[in-house]
Design a protein around this motif. Structure first.
Motif, PDB file in Angstrom:
ATOM      1  N   ALA A  31       0.806  -1.223   0.000  1.00 49.34           N
ATOM      2  CA  ALA A  31       0.000   0.000   0.000  1.00 49.34           C
ATOM      3  C   ALA A  31       0.840   1.274   0.000  1.00 49.34           C
ATOM      4  N   PRO A  32       1.857   1.421   0.874  1.00 50.96           N
ATOM      5  CA  PRO A  32       2.660   2.653   0.830  1.00 50.96           C
ATOM      6  C   PRO A  32       3.416   2.827  -0.483  1.00 50.96           C
ATOM      7  N   THR A  33       3.905   1.706  -1.025  1.00 52.61           N
ATOM      8  CA  THR A  33       4.657   1.777  -2.285  1.00 52.61           C
ATOM      9  C   THR A  33       3.771   2.229  -3.437  1.00 52.61           C
ATOM     10  N   LEU A  34       2.587   1.606  -3.544  1.00 47.15           N
ATOM     11  CA  LEU A  34       1.686   1.954  -4.638  1.00 47.15           C
ATOM     12  C   LEU A  34       1.111   3.355  -4.459  1.00 47.15           C
ATOM     13  N   SER A  35       0.986   3.801  -3.204  1.00 42.73           N
ATOM     14  CA  SER A  35       0.490   5.162  -2.992  1.00 42.73           C
ATOM     15  C   SER A  35       1.471   6.190  -3.546  1.00 42.73           C
ATOM     16  N   GLN A  36       2.771   5.856  -3.519  1.00 39.49           N
ATOM     17  CA  GLN A  36       3.761   6.751  -4.119  1.00 39.49           C
ATOM     18  C   GLN A  36       3.658   6.737  -5.647  1.00 39.49           C
ATOM     19  N   VAL A  37       3.296   5.572  -6.187  1.00 37.18           N
ATOM     20  CA  VAL A  37       3.060   5.492  -7.630  1.00 37.18           C
ATOM     21  C   VAL A  37       1.891   6.391  -8.018  1.00 37.18           C
ATOM     22  N   LEU A  87       2.159   9.910  -9.445  1.00 38.60           N
ATOM     23  CA  LEU A  87       2.444  10.093 -10.871  1.00 38.60           C
ATOM     24  C   LEU A  87       1.173  10.139 -11.707  1.00 38.60           C
ATOM     25  N   PHE A  88       0.034   9.925 -11.059  1.00 44.01           N
ATOM     26  CA  PHE A  88      -1.236   9.846 -11.778  1.00 44.01           C
ATOM     27  C   PHE A  88      -1.862  11.231 -11.933  1.00 44.01           C
ATOM     28  N   GLY A  89      -2.369  11.458 -13.136  1.00 43.48           N
ATOM     29  CA  GLY A  89      -3.191  12.628 -13.398  1.00 43.48           C
ATOM     30  C   GLY A  89      -4.599  12.188 -13.745  1.00 43.48           C
ATOM     31  N   SER A  90      -5.382  13.087 -14.300  1.00 42.50           N
ATOM     32  CA  SER A  90      -6.769  12.757 -14.640  1.00 42.50           C
ATOM     33  C   SER A  90      -6.853  11.615 -15.649  1.00 42.50           C
ATOM     34  N   ALA A  91      -5.938  11.616 -16.637  1.00 39.64           N
ATOM     35  CA  ALA A  91      -5.962  10.569 -17.664  1.00 39.64           C
ATOM     36  C   ALA A  91      -5.708   9.200 -17.043  1.00 39.64           C
ATOM     37  N   GLU A  92      -4.753   9.116 -16.110  1.00 39.21           N
ATOM     38  CA  GLU A  92      -4.411   7.835 -15.492  1.00 39.21           C
ATOM     39  C   GLU A  92      -5.547   7.331 -14.604  1.00 39.21           C
ATOM     40  N   PHE A  93      -6.159   8.237 -13.851  1.00 38.38           N
ATOM     41  CA  PHE A  93      -7.256   7.820 -12.987  1.00 38.38           C
ATOM     42  C   PHE A  93      -8.481   7.404 -13.797  1.00 38.38           C
ATOM     43  N   ALA A  94      -8.702   8.048 -14.926  1.00 37.81           N
ATOM     44  CA  ALA A  94      -9.802   7.643 -15.796  1.00 37.81           C
ATOM     45  C   ALA A  94      -9.588   6.232 -16.325  1.00 37.81           C
ATOM     46  N   ALA A  97      -4.325   3.036  -1.779  1.00 30.82           N
ATOM     47  CA  ALA A  97      -3.316   3.649  -2.649  1.00 30.82           C
ATOM     48  C   ALA A  97      -3.919   4.567  -3.706  1.00 30.82           C
ATOM     49  N   PHE A  98      -5.065   4.155  -4.286  1.00 32.57           N
ATOM     50  CA  PHE A  98      -5.634   4.909  -5.410  1.00 32.57           C
ATOM     51  C   PHE A  98      -7.048   5.432  -5.169  1.00 32.57           C
ATOM     52  N   GLY A  99      -7.701   4.949  -4.109  1.00 34.31           N
ATOM     53  CA  GLY A  99      -9.088   5.321  -3.890  1.00 34.31           C
ATOM     54  C   GLY A  99     -10.043   4.576  -4.788  1.00 34.31           C
ATOM     55  N   ILE A 100      -9.608   3.433  -5.330  1.00 33.67           N
ATOM     56  CA  ILE A 100     -10.424   2.617  -6.232  1.00 33.67           C
ATOM     57  C   ILE A 100     -10.881   1.367  -5.479  1.00 33.67           C
ATOM     58  N   PRO A 101     -12.178   1.213  -5.177  1.00 30.98           N
ATOM     59  CA  PRO A 101     -12.649   0.011  -4.479  1.00 30.98           C
ATOM     60  C   PRO A 101     -12.661  -1.200  -5.399  1.00 30.98           C
ATOM     61  N   ALA A 102     -12.177  -2.332  -4.894  1.00 31.77           N
ATOM     62  CA  ALA A 102     -12.110  -3.541  -5.708  1.00 31.77           C
ATOM     63  C   ALA A 102     -13.424  -4.309  -5.718  1.00 31.77           C
ATOM     64  N   ASP A 103     -14.287  -4.081  -4.741  1.00 29.91           N
ATOM     65  CA  ASP A 103     -15.585  -4.750  -4.706  1.00 29.91           C
ATOM     66  C   ASP A 103     -16.563  -3.887  -3.922  1.00 29.91           C
ATOM     67  N   ALA A 104     -17.795  -4.387  -3.777  1.00 33.11           N
ATOM     68  CA  ALA A 104     -18.836  -3.601  -3.113  1.00 33.11           C
ATOM     69  C   ALA A 104     -18.512  -3.350  -1.643  1.00 33.11           C
ATOM     70  N   LEU A 105     -17.866  -4.317  -0.994  1.00 30.40           N
ATOM     71  CA  LEU A 105     -17.524  -4.153   0.417  1.00 30.40           C
ATOM     72  C   LEU A 105     -16.511  -3.031   0.596  1.00 30.40           C
TER      73      LEU A 105
END
Length: 494
Positions: free
Chosen positions: A129-135, A138-145, A318-326
């Motif tokens: 989690a800490p490692t990917l949060s640093q990745v 590098l994300f902008g709007s295009a990457e998050f989309a 790390a990204f604020g992206i939920p992997a499932d409903a829970l």
């Protein structure tokens, strides 16, 4: 060491340990009752957590989540009825062992394997989690989309035979997510001049209706005697450690598979359990024993599904992206308390992150000890009639939906979603994509709008940015591989 000390202080000094214990006890109880899913109970508890401190509320829900996967092995082994959907493969070898009078041994294997998988999963969370949060910096709007798009595609493809239905439900969720005020143009979208829709379709009532109240309909409509009497026979309460050591390769492989699958949106426990069990049988010296009481079968099944419980938090933190409903439910807890998942969460709230790590470790230890010594009492929970539980869930669902904003419209929204959820359950239509479409849809649409605004409407921006191009490539390749595999299956069937 400072972070560990900070986490221990948060858990034991601020009373979070009680959230861990209460959540774990509720989760184990839910998992032990066939037909009652943790998603429904988490949905009912969700409005209550909004009034709690963030760490307290999150650990309460995670306790229910983790405890249910442990407890689901009890009816799976003793009754041949999985307490949770992910315990299906545990019935293959657990129940034959119980029929031979080795019920205690089978449960010991399940508990020990679950504990091993759970601890490996927490370690993966601590490191990834800490490692990917640093990745994520590098994300902008295009990457998050593109990340949101990849998540939705994975959710659809993970439903395999029901991929078309899942795609339709993702679309429905995205449509519902667009309802309300469009902040960009300050216009109303699909509100039909109804003031109660100006804020959009609320997530909590939708979750409560789809997962809790819809399940209540099924329990209430159950025919005949829907209570069970089970017996816990045999010896070997602590034999699970010995069995785990004998099958250490299977356990390690299953744990690693569970961790990896937890990182992929929509795949989770089902994918990890299926692959782990298949590989365990393939590499076994006695593959014919699988389905007849093979120890390695229980090890693979229980290790893999519990190895997902913490790693599934990595995309969320790390990204604020939920992997499932829970995880979408947990994200709503973050949103209520203005905690933004990503790099800032790790730097601005280190006490929360450290406390979460320690709480997950403590949760696995507590559940393992509790189940090891209390199983003979827990099996009596199966005698509770499903209709009584269903009626209770229905009432609590109404109260939970109303208590979020103290508006009757929220309760009626939950009622509407409960009818939709019941129809979907009866027709094997997946409900999870609706929630993920409701959460990820606005993220995708808003980020796409921002990206195209920056590029003056040129879609080439998704190709010019390396990370966005990589995510887009993975998305396209996933669709191509899935489509090709389906075409091959149809050709073989002909």
């Amino acid at each position: 060491m400072d972070l560990i000390a900070l986490g221990i202080h948060e858990v034991f000094g601020n009373g979070v340990i009680w959230a861990v214990i209460i959540g774990a006890l509720i989760g184990v109880t839910i998992g032990s009752i066939p037909g009652l899913e943790p998603a429904g109970v988490m949905a009912i508890l969700l409005p209550l957590t909004f009034t709690m401190e963030p760490l307290f509320g999150v650990t309460l829900l995670l306790g229910v989540y983790g405890g249910a996967w442990y407890g689901g092995a009890i009816p799976a082994i003793l009754m041949n009825t999985p307490g949770t959907p992910v315990a299906v493969l545990t019935t293959y070898d657990g129940y034959p062992m119980a029929k031979r009078g080795e019920g205690k041994k089978a449960l010991s294997i399940a508990y020990t394997s679950s504990f091993f998988g759970g601890m490996v999963s927490v370690l993966s969370l601590v490191f990834f989690a800490p490692t990917l949060s640093q990745v994520a910096t590098l994300f902008g709007s295009a990457e998050f989309a593109m990340l949101a798009l990849l998540g939705m595609v994975f959710v659809v493809l993970a439903h395999n035979k029901y991929a078309l239905e899942a795609a339709a439900m993702i679309g429905l969720g995205m449509f519902l997510g667009s309802v309300g005020i469009d902040r960009s143009f300050n216009t109303q979208v699909y509100t039909f001049d109804q003031s109660w829709l100006l804020a959009g379709v609320p997530l909590v009532p939708a979750v409560i209706g789809l997962f809790a109240m819809s399940q209540a309909y099924i329990l209430i409509s159950a025919k005949g005697g829907d209570s069970f009497k089970t017996k816990l026979e045999g010896s070997g309460r602590f034999e699970g450690f010995t069995v785990l050591l004998r099958n250490k390769v299977t356990a390690i492989r299953s744990a690693l598979l569970g961790v990896v699958m937890g990182l992929l949106p929509g795949v989770g426990e089902f994918g990890s359990q299926f692959f782990s069990y298949t590989l365990a049988q393939k590499f076994s010296k006695n593959p014919d024993e699988f389905g007849k009481g093979a120890e390695a079968g229980i090890v693979a099944s229980e290790t893999s599904n519990n190895a997902v419980t913490a790693s599934v938090l990595v995309p969320l933190l790390a990204f604020g992206i939920p992997a499932d409903a829970l995880m979408a439910m947990l994200l709503s807890v973050f949103m209520v308390h203005n905690y933004t998942p990503g790099p800032r969460l790790f730097t601005e709230h280190p006490e929360f992150i450290s406390g979460l790590y320690v709480a997950l470790f403590v949760m696995n230890i507590f559940i393992f000890i509790y189940l090891t010594f209390a199983s003979r009492f827990i099996v009596n929970i199966t005698r509770i009639r499903g209709r009584f539980i269903g009626a209770l869930i229905f009432v609590l669902g109404f109260l939970g939906a109303y208590s979020q904003n103290y508006q009757f419209t929220d309760a009626f929204i939950a009622l509407g979603f409960s009818v939709i959820g019941y129809i979907m359950k009866r027709n094997n239509i997946p409900a999870v994509p609706i929630i993920l479409g409701l959460v990820l849809g606005p993220v995708f649409l808003n980020r796409m709008r921002q990206t195209l605004g920056v590029s003056n409407g040129e879609f080439s921006i998704f190709i010019e940015r390396p990370i966005a191009l990589t995510l887009l490539t993975v998305t396209v390749l996933s669709i191509i591989v899935f489509t090709y595999s389906k075409i091959r299956e149809k050709r073989r069937a002909v």
